[in-house]
Design an enzyme around this catalytic site. Structure first.
Site, mmCIF file in Angstrom:
data_model
loop_
_atom_site.group_PDB
_atom_site.id
_atom_site.type_symbol
_atom_site.label_atom_id
_atom_site.label_comp_id
_atom_site.label_asym_id
_atom_site.label_seq_id
_atom_site.Cartn_x
_atom_site.Cartn_y
_atom_site.Cartn_z
ATOM 1 N N ASP A 280 53.086 53.003 -58.023
ATOM 2 C CA ASP A 280 53.650 54.341 -57.815
ATOM 3 C C ASP A 280 54.555 54.381 -56.590
ATOM 4 O OD1 ASP A 280 52.447 55.756 -59.981
ATOM 5 O OD2 ASP A 280 50.541 55.713 -58.908
ATOM 6 N N ASP B 2 52.746 47.215 -55.236
ATOM 7 C CA ASP B 2 52.206 48.513 -55.583
ATOM 8 C C ASP B 2 52.992 49.025 -56.798
ATOM 9 O OD1 ASP B 2 50.936 51.124 -55.217
ATOM 10 O OD2 ASP B 2 52.861 51.766 -54.397
#
Length: 298
Positions: free
Chosen positions: A49, A47
């Protein structure tokens, strides 16, 4: 003892105070498979963020890729104000440990639809996005650059699978000089069109990628980048734990590492159900860098 070539002292870092595991023997077994398989069998799916980037710094929550838009002077004030309202409305749902994924999904879809509506028609160019990133403090986890450089040097593919704004993700990685040739990005990229002499936003390309549908975000080796059979997965939300499902055929070994900060006591049981390793308020990539050292330098 983890393996024939490793002494018990080699794994002391796995027992650090901020490390949580539901099944330590399972974790050691997976790590052993990754070490035996070496760098040529490995790929990393991460991922963006609050995973590659820090969750907080100096007592303040760090900006997400959407957040950079919210503080940017390149977008009108009404967007920034209304976007923050949406965050305050939907983010508590995203991290609520009392709701099931099935209950959350309609709210996440609605969040993205409303966010797209806010963006559509705004006067913004691709260069404005680059400028916004350059003007904004983007805090990568300590050691992220070391990790990405190590992965590039070892020829290990990296898929950044983000529910954020792909154009911002790309610009941030370029800003920090870690968008190497081994890195691919699957995310929500923006569409632009020209109206008279102006460039305006037309919304997002294709279907939304939100935190709970990443497992279906372009499945297959052509979208994950590679079909390597060993995967290290990095995420900060239980929805991220399914990201390895984009790899076909099904990987032989997957180590899922979750970064947990916000409401950690409430969310820890759920994280332990979805991730093999949970790192509590660790704003670094020290754990990952130590793991890569064992795999690459075996």
């Amino acid at each position: 003892m983890l393996g024939n070539d490793l002494g018990s002292n080699d794994m002391s870092w796995l027992m650090s105070e901020n490390v949580r595991m539901k099944n330590s023997e399972k974790v050691k077994s997976i790590i052993n498979k990754l070490i035996v398989g070496g760098k040529d069998m490995l790929q990393v799916i991460s991922d963006f963020d609050y995973t590659l980037t820090k969750q907080h710094e100096n007592g303040k929550r760090c900006l997400s890729s959407f957040g950079i838009f919210e503080v940017s002077e390149h977008l009108p004030a009404h967007y920034r104000e209304k976007s923050l309202v949406l965050f305050d409305k939907y983010h508590p749902i995203e991290v609520c440990h009392k709701m099931t994924v099935e209950e959350k999904v309609p709210h996440m879809i609605q969040w993205y639809k409303e966010a797209e509506t806010l963006l559509t028609g705004c006067y913004l160019t691709p260069q404005d996005i680059i400028n916004a990133v350059q003007e904004t403090h983007t805090a990568m986890r300590d050691g992220t650059d070391d990790m990405m450089n190590t992965l590039e040097k070892a020829g290990i593919p990296v898929l950044v699978l983000s529910a954020g704004i792909g154009d911002v993700v790309q610009a941030v990685l370029k800003k920090h000089a870690i968008l190497h040739p081994n890195v691919s990005i699957v995310s929500n990229f923006l569409m632009f069109s020209q109206v008279d002499t102006n460039i305006v936003l037309d919304g997002f390309q294709g279907e939304f990628i939100h935190v709970f549908n990443k497992h279906a975000a372009g499945s297959g080796p052509n979208k994950s980048g590679h079909s390597r059979s060993h995967v290290i997965l990095l995420g900060d939300n239980v929805g991220d734990a399914g990201m390895a499902e984009v790899v076909q055929p099904t990987p032989l070994a997957v180590l899922k590492i979750g970064f947990l900060y916000e409401k950690s006591e409430e969310r820890l049981p759920s994280f332990l159900e979805h991730f093999d390793i949970v790192l509590i308020d660790d704003q670094t990539m020290c754990f990952m860098n130590k793991l890569l050292q064992l795999i690459i330098e075996k």
